[in-house]
Design a protein around this motif. Structure first.
Motif, PDB file in Angstrom:
ATOM      1  N   SER A  11       0.840  -1.255  -0.328  1.00 21.31           N
ATOM      2  CA  SER A  11      -0.146  -0.087   0.031  1.00 21.31           C
ATOM      3  C   SER A  11       0.799   1.405  -0.071  1.00 21.31           C
ATOM      4  O   SER A  11       0.454   2.196   0.627  1.00 21.31           O
ATOM      5  CB  SER A  11      -0.732  -0.018   1.055  1.00 21.31           C
ATOM      6  N   GLY A  12       2.119   1.062  -0.843  1.00 23.83           N
ATOM      7  CA  GLY A  12       2.803   2.321  -0.824  1.00 23.83           C
ATOM      8  C   GLY A  12       2.401   3.312  -2.050  1.00 23.83           C
ATOM      9  O   GLY A  12       1.166   3.388  -2.454  1.00 23.83           O
ATOM     10  N   ASN A  13       3.192   3.869  -2.594  1.00 22.46           N
ATOM     11  CA  ASN A  13       2.914   4.827  -3.646  1.00 22.46           C
ATOM     12  C   ASN A  13       2.197   4.203  -4.853  1.00 22.46           C
ATOM     13  O   ASN A  13       1.067   4.526  -5.322  1.00 22.46           O
ATOM     14  CB  ASN A  13       3.954   5.777  -4.170  1.00 22.46           C
ATOM     15  N   TRP A  14       2.785   3.078  -5.388  1.00 20.40           N
ATOM     16  CA  TRP A  14       2.372   2.360  -6.413  1.00 20.40           C
ATOM     17  C   TRP A  14       1.076   1.466  -6.014  1.00 20.40           C
ATOM     18  O   TRP A  14       0.202   1.406  -6.730  1.00 20.40           O
ATOM     19  CB  TRP A  14       3.345   1.748  -7.135  1.00 20.40           C
ATOM     20  N   GLY A  15       1.248   0.761  -5.168  1.00 22.60           N
ATOM     21  CA  GLY A  15       0.193  -0.159  -4.441  1.00 22.60           C
ATOM     22  C   GLY A  15      -1.002   0.645  -4.045  1.00 22.60           C
ATOM     23  O   GLY A  15      -2.207   0.373  -4.521  1.00 22.60           O
ATOM     24  N   VAL A  93       2.941  -5.736  -4.595  1.00 21.79           N
ATOM     25  CA  VAL A  93       3.668  -4.482  -4.898  1.00 21.79           C
ATOM     26  C   VAL A  93       4.054  -3.634  -3.571  1.00 21.79           C
ATOM     27  O   VAL A  93       3.551  -2.934  -3.049  1.00 21.79           O
ATOM     28  CB  VAL A  93       2.410  -3.621  -5.624  1.00 21.79           C
ATOM     29  N   VAL A  94       5.215  -4.339  -3.475  1.00 25.41           N
ATOM     30  CA  VAL A  94       5.935  -3.740  -2.076  1.00 25.41           C
ATOM     31  C   VAL A  94       7.307  -3.375  -2.479  1.00 25.41           C
ATOM     32  O   VAL A  94       7.703  -4.251  -3.483  1.00 25.41           O
ATOM     33  CB  VAL A  94       6.110  -4.678  -0.935  1.00 25.41           C
ATOM     34  N   PRO A  95       8.345  -2.676  -1.999  1.00 27.47           N
ATOM     35  CA  PRO A  95       9.656  -2.455  -2.266  1.00 27.47           C
ATOM     36  C   PRO A  95      10.120  -4.112  -2.129  1.00 27.47           C
ATOM     37  O   PRO A  95       9.901  -4.673  -1.213  1.00 27.47           O
ATOM     38  CB  PRO A  95      10.254  -1.724  -1.275  1.00 27.47           C
ATOM     39  N   HIS A  96      11.019  -4.293  -3.161  1.00 21.95           N
ATOM     40  CA  HIS A  96      11.594  -5.690  -3.216  1.00 21.95           C
ATOM     41  C   HIS A  96      12.243  -6.527  -2.164  1.00 21.95           C
ATOM     42  O   HIS A  96      12.207  -7.556  -2.005  1.00 21.95           O
ATOM     43  CB  HIS A  96      12.467  -5.895  -4.598  1.00 21.95           C
ATOM     44  N   SER A 118       3.229  -9.981 -10.190  1.00 22.42           N
ATOM     45  CA  SER A 118       4.206  -8.870  -9.605  1.00 22.42           C
ATOM     46  C   SER A 118       4.389  -7.651 -10.214  1.00 22.42           C
ATOM     47  O   SER A 118       4.617  -7.632 -11.437  1.00 22.42           O
ATOM     48  CB  SER A 118       5.199  -9.790  -9.169  1.00 22.42           C
ATOM     49  N   LEU A 119       4.169  -6.575  -9.167  1.00 23.22           N
ATOM     50  CA  LEU A 119       4.208  -5.086  -9.732  1.00 23.22           C
ATOM     51  C   LEU A 119       5.596  -4.600  -9.258  1.00 23.22           C
ATOM     52  O   LEU A 119       6.007  -3.562  -9.408  1.00 23.22           O
ATOM     53  CB  LEU A 119       3.217  -4.229  -9.606  1.00 23.22           C
ATOM     54  N   ILE A 120       6.443  -5.637  -8.765  1.00 24.33           N
ATOM     55  CA  ILE A 120       7.622  -5.054  -7.877  1.00 24.33           C
ATOM     56  C   ILE A 120       8.767  -5.206  -9.140  1.00 24.33           C
ATOM     57  O   ILE A 120       8.915  -6.039  -9.837  1.00 24.33           O
ATOM     58  CB  ILE A 120       8.007  -6.066  -6.773  1.00 24.33           C
ATOM     59  N   LYS A 121       9.340  -4.007  -8.922  1.00 21.33           N
ATOM     60  CA  LYS A 121      10.752  -3.668  -9.783  1.00 21.33           C
ATOM     61  C   LYS A 121      11.850  -4.022  -8.950  1.00 21.33           C
ATOM     62  O   LYS A 121      12.335  -3.074  -8.209  1.00 21.33           O
ATOM     63  CB  LYS A 121      10.520  -2.530 -10.596  1.00 21.33           C
ATOM     64  N   GLY A 122      12.653  -5.112  -9.244  1.00 22.65           N
ATOM     65  CA  GLY A 122      13.860  -5.387  -8.623  1.00 22.65           C
ATOM     66  C   GLY A 122      14.046  -6.792  -8.729  1.00 22.65           C
ATOM     67  O   GLY A 122      13.677  -7.487  -9.483  1.00 22.65           O
ATOM     68  N   LEU A 156       4.820   6.226 -13.600  1.00 15.25           N
ATOM     69  CA  LEU A 156       4.901   6.830 -12.295  1.00 15.25           C
ATOM     70  C   LEU A 156       3.692   7.029 -11.396  1.00 15.25           C
ATOM     71  O   LEU A 156       2.824   7.464 -12.080  1.00 15.25           O
ATOM     72  CB  LEU A 156       5.544   8.245 -12.723  1.00 15.25           C
ATOM     73  N   ALA A 157       3.695   6.325 -10.308  1.00 16.23           N
ATOM     74  CA  ALA A 157       2.472   6.513  -9.562  1.00 16.23           C
ATOM     75  C   ALA A 157       1.381   7.709  -9.605  1.00 16.23           C
ATOM     76  O   ALA A 157       0.169   7.559  -9.616  1.00 16.23           O
ATOM     77  CB  ALA A 157       2.695   5.863  -8.358  1.00 16.23           C
ATOM     78  N   PRO A 158       2.117   8.820  -9.097  1.00 13.16           N
ATOM     79  CA  PRO A 158       1.270   9.932  -9.042  1.00 13.16           C
ATOM     80  C   PRO A 158       0.513  10.488 -10.211  1.00 13.16           C
ATOM     81  O   PRO A 158      -0.539  10.882 -10.254  1.00 13.16           O
ATOM     82  CB  PRO A 158       2.385  11.143  -8.784  1.00 13.16           C
TER      83      PRO A 158
HETATM   84  N1  LIG Z   1       5.892   4.356  -7.047  1.00 14.34           N
HETATM   85  C1  LIG Z   1       5.870   4.319  -8.348  1.00 14.34           C
HETATM   86  O1  LIG Z   1       5.907   5.344  -8.951  1.00 14.34           O
HETATM   87  C2  LIG Z   1       6.240   3.018  -8.908  1.00 14.34           C
HETATM   88  C3  LIG Z   1       5.550   2.630 -10.100  1.00 14.34           C
HETATM   89  C4  LIG Z   1       5.854   1.356 -10.761  1.00 14.34           C
HETATM   90  C5  LIG Z   1       6.370   0.462  -9.795  1.00 14.34           C
HETATM   91  N2  LIG Z   1       6.870   0.662  -8.793  1.00 14.34           N
HETATM   92  C6  LIG Z   1       7.385  -0.419  -7.997  1.00 14.34           C
HETATM   93  O2  LIG Z   1       6.509  -0.963  -6.975  1.00 14.34           O
HETATM   94  C7  LIG Z   1       7.210  -1.498  -5.909  1.00 14.34           C
HETATM   95  C8  LIG Z   1       6.528  -0.916  -4.667  1.00 14.34           C
HETATM   96  O3  LIG Z   1       6.683   0.559  -4.583  1.00 14.34           O
HETATM   97  P1  LIG Z   1       5.711   1.686  -3.964  1.00 14.34           P
HETATM   98  O4  LIG Z   1       6.119   2.726  -4.560  1.00 14.34           O
HETATM   99  O5  LIG Z   1       4.455   0.981  -3.956  1.00 14.34           O
HETATM  100  O6  LIG Z   1       6.396   1.548  -2.519  1.00 14.34           O
HETATM  101  P2  LIG Z   1       6.991   3.083  -1.849  1.00 14.34           P
HETATM  102  O7  LIG Z   1       8.207   3.137  -2.296  1.00 14.34           O
HETATM  103  O8  LIG Z   1       5.773   3.859  -1.452  1.00 14.34           O
HETATM  104  O9  LIG Z   1       7.405   2.096  -0.429  1.00 14.34           O
HETATM  105  C9  LIG Z   1       6.807   2.119   0.838  1.00 14.34           C
HETATM  106  C10 LIG Z   1       5.934   1.001   1.137  1.00 14.34           C
HETATM  107  O10 LIG Z   1       6.880   0.206   1.770  1.00 14.34           O
HETATM  108  C11 LIG Z   1       6.156  -0.240   2.969  1.00 14.34           C
HETATM  109  N3  LIG Z   1       7.131  -0.975   4.193  1.00 14.34           N
HETATM  110  C12 LIG Z   1       7.809  -0.107   4.761  1.00 14.34           C
HETATM  111  N4  LIG Z   1       8.363  -1.140   5.531  1.00 14.34           N
HETATM  112  C13 LIG Z   1       8.033  -2.282   5.201  1.00 14.34           C
HETATM  113  C14 LIG Z   1       8.179  -3.544   5.977  1.00 14.34           C
HETATM  114  N5  LIG Z   1       9.065  -3.786   6.958  1.00 14.34           N
HETATM  115  N6  LIG Z   1       7.395  -4.796   5.563  1.00 14.34           N
HETATM  116  C15 LIG Z   1       6.736  -4.474   4.203  1.00 14.34           C
HETATM  117  N7  LIG Z   1       6.204  -3.218   4.023  1.00 14.34           N
HETATM  118  C16 LIG Z   1       6.906  -2.262   4.303  1.00 14.34           C
HETATM  119  C17 LIG Z   1       5.461   0.876   3.377  1.00 14.34           C
HETATM  120  O11 LIG Z   1       4.348   0.294   4.439  1.00 14.34           O
HETATM  121  C18 LIG Z   1       4.903   1.406   2.061  1.00 14.34           C
HETATM  122  O12 LIG Z   1       3.609   0.752   1.767  1.00 14.34           O
HETATM  123  C19 LIG Z   1       8.649  -1.133  -6.160  1.00 14.34           C
HETATM  124  O13 LIG Z   1       9.235  -2.304  -6.408  1.00 14.34           O
HETATM  125  C20 LIG Z   1       8.571  -0.015  -7.261  1.00 14.34           C
HETATM  126  O14 LIG Z   1       9.756  -0.096  -7.933  1.00 14.34           O
HETATM  127  C21 LIG Z   1       6.695   2.005  -7.964  1.00 14.34           C
END
Ligand SMILES: NC(=O)c1ccc[n+]([C@@H]2O[C@H](COP(=O)([O-])OP(=O)(O)OC[C@H]3O[C@@H](n4cnc5c(N)ncnc54)[C@H](O)[C@@H]3O)[C@@H](O)[C@H]2O)c1
Ligand SMILES: O=P(O)(O)OC[C@H](O)CO
Length: 353
Positions: A11-15, A93-96, A118-122, A156-158
Motif C-alpha cells: 500500500s505504498g505509492n504504487w500499491g 506491490v512492495v519494495p523488493h 508482481s508489480l515489483i521492480k527489483g 509513475l504512480a502519481p
Molecule cells: N511508485 C511508483 O511510481 C512505482 C511505479 C511502478 C512500480 N513501482 C514499484 O512498485 C514497488 C512498490 O513501490 P511503492 O511505490 O508502492 O512503494 P513505496 O516506495 O511507496 O514504499 C513504501 C511501502 O513500503 C512499505 N514498507 C515499509 N517497511 C515495510 C516492511 N518492513 N514490510 C513491508 N512493507 C514495508 C510501506 O508500508 C509502504 O507501503 C517497487 O518495486 C517499485 O519499484 C513503483
C-alpha cells in the motif's frame, strides 16, 4: 466460475495508485471479480492515527498517496494472512527487499491454484551466492508454489493516480490461459495493457531501468544536459538487452519496445524517484540514505539496492566488466567511484569500440 477475490499486497505509492484502478475494474466486472478488494497495509502511525484506519474511514492513503481517494471497496487489512484468505489473485506491490519475508509468512496458506502478479521492480538476492539471477517472480513462485505473472511499464504512480493516459505491459507465461483475466483487472481507458509471453524480459526491464535512472540522476546532478541523459538511456538500454540475452537467451527484441522497455526507461530517467535521489546525492554530498529520507517521506528508491544486487551476482562470474554502466552505478552508490567518473565510463563504453 465464481468471481475471483483479489488482494493487493502493498500500500505504498504504487500499491495505492493501482488500488484505485483495481477497485474500479473489479466493480465493473462483477461476474469475473468479487468487488471487495483487500489491501495489505504495513501498519504505521501517521499524524497520530493508524494508517489502516484512515484508509478504511476516509479512503485516502495520507502518507503514500495523499490527495487521491481510493474506491470504497478497497479495504485495508493489517494482518497479511487474513488479507489473503480465500483470494484467487494476489497482486504483489512492495519494495523488493520485503518480498521474501512476506511470502514466508504465507507459506502453507495459499492454495496452489492461486495466481499472483508482481508489480515489483527489483531482483531477488537469492541468486547472488551461486552467481546466478533470481527474479522476484521466481522468488514468489519458489516460496508459495504458485504461478506468477508480472506487470511493468512507464508508470509513475502519481501520474497514474491522476488518471493521465499511459501504457503498461503484462508478462504472462501462460498468456492464453491467464492473460485475458489479468488484462481485465488492470486495463482501463487511461491505463492501457499489452500482454506478452516474454515475462522474464518484462520483469528485467522493470528492475534494470531503476539502475539506469540512477546514472541519469548522477549526470543531472553533475549539470550535464539532455544529450548526456539520452546517451545514458541508450547505453542503459544496450546493457539491459545484453543482460537479458545473457540470462535468458532467445528473448524477444520486440518486448523492449513495449511500455516496460524503452518507455519506462524514459519516464524513470526524467521523472522518477531514483533519478531525483541520485541527483540530490551528487548535488548535496549527503548519503543516499539521507537524501532518500529527506525527499521521499518513507517511499523507497530501489535503484541503488538493485545496482548492488546486480553487481554482486555479475562479479561472481566476472560479468561486471561487460556492463560498465550498471557497474559504475553500484560503485558510485557505494562510494567506490566518484560521480564525475561516470562520464569516462560512458566515453569508454564497449558500444563505442
Ligand atoms: N511508485 C511508483 O511510481 C512505482 C511505479 C511502478 C512500480 N513501482 C514499484 O512498485 C514497488 C512498490 O513501490 P511503492 O511505490 O508502492 O512503494 P513505496 O516506495 O511507496 O514504499 C513504501 C511501502 O513500503 C512499505 N514498507 C515499509 N517497511 C515495510 C516492511 N518492513 N514490510 C513491508 N512493507 C514495508 C510501506 O508500508 C509502504 O507501503 C517497487 O518495486 C517499485 O519499484 C513503483
Ligand atoms: O520513481 P521510480 O524511479 O521508482 O520509478 C517509478 C516507476 O517505476 C516508473 O515507471
Amino acid at each position: 466460475m465464481s468471481p475471483k477475490k483479489v488482494t493487493i499486497i502493498g500500500s505504498g505509492n504504487w500499491g495505492s495508485a493501482i488500488a484505485r484502478i483495481v477497485g474500479n475494474t473489479t466493480k465493473s466486472f462483477p461476474d469475473q471479480f468479487d468487488p471487495q478488494v483487500r489491501m495489505y497495509v504495513y501498519e504505521e502511525i501517521v499524524n497520530g492515527e493508524k494508517l489502516s484506519e484512515v484508509i478504511n474511514t476516509r479512503h485516502e492513503n495520507i502518507k503514500y498517496l495523499p490527495g487521491k481517494i481510493l474506491p470504497e471497496n478497497v479495504v485495508a487489512v493489517t494482518d497479511l494472512v487474513k488479507s489473503c484468505e480465500g483470494s484467487n489473485i494476489l497482486i504483489f506491490v512492495v519494495p523488493h527487499q520485503f518480498v521474501k519475508g512476506l511470502c514466508e509468512k504465507l507459506v502453507g496458506k495459499i492454495p496452489a491454484d492461486t495466481q499472483a502478479i508482481s508489480l515489483i521492480k527489483g531482483v531477488s538476492t537469492g541468486g547472488i551466492e551461486r552467481g546466478g539471477l533470481k527474479l522476484i517472480s521466481e522468488e514468489i513462485k519458489e516460496i508459495l508454489k504458485i504461478e506468477v505473472s508480472v506487470l511493468m511499464g512507464a508508470n509513475l504512480a502519481p501520474e497514474v493516480a491522476n488518471d493521465n493516459f499511459c501504457e503498461a505491459t503484462i508478462g504472462c507465461k501462460r498468456k492464453a490461459e491467464d492473460g485475458p483475466l489479468l488484462k481485465k483487472l488492470f486495463h482501463t481507458d487511461n491505463f492501457r495493457i499489452n500482454v506478452v509471453e516474454d515475462a522474464h524480459t518484462v520483469e528485467l526491464c522493470g528492475a534494470l531501468k531503476n539502475v539506469v535512472a540512477c546514472a541519469a540522476g548522477f549526470t543531472d546532478g553533475l549539470g550535464y544536459g539532455d544529450n548526456t541523459k539520452a546517451a545514458v538511456i541508450r547505453l542503459g538500454l544496450m546493457e539491459t538487452t545484453k543482460f537479458v540475452e545473457h540470462y535468458y537467451p532467445g528473448s524477444n527484441l520486440e518486448t523492449f519496445f513495449e511500455s516496460c522497455g524503452i518507455a519506462d526507461l524514459i519516464t524513470t530517467c526524467y521523472g522518477g524517484r531514483n533519478r531525483k535521489v541520485c541527483e540530490a546525492f551528487v548535488k548535496t554530498g549527503k548519503t543516499l540514505a539521507e537524501v532518500e529520507k529527506e525527499l521521499l517521506n518513507g517511499q523507497s528508491a530501489q535503484g541503488p539496492l538493485t545496482a548492488e544486487e546486480v553487481y554482486l551476482m555479475m562479479k561472481k562470474t566476472g560479468l561486471d566488466a561487460k556492463f560498465p554502466l550498471f557497474t559504475a552505478v553500484h560503485k558510485i552508490c557505494a562510494g567506490e567511484m566518484k560521480p564525475a567518473e561516470l562520464v569516462d565510463c560512458l566515453r569508454n563504453h564497449p558500444e563505442h569500440m
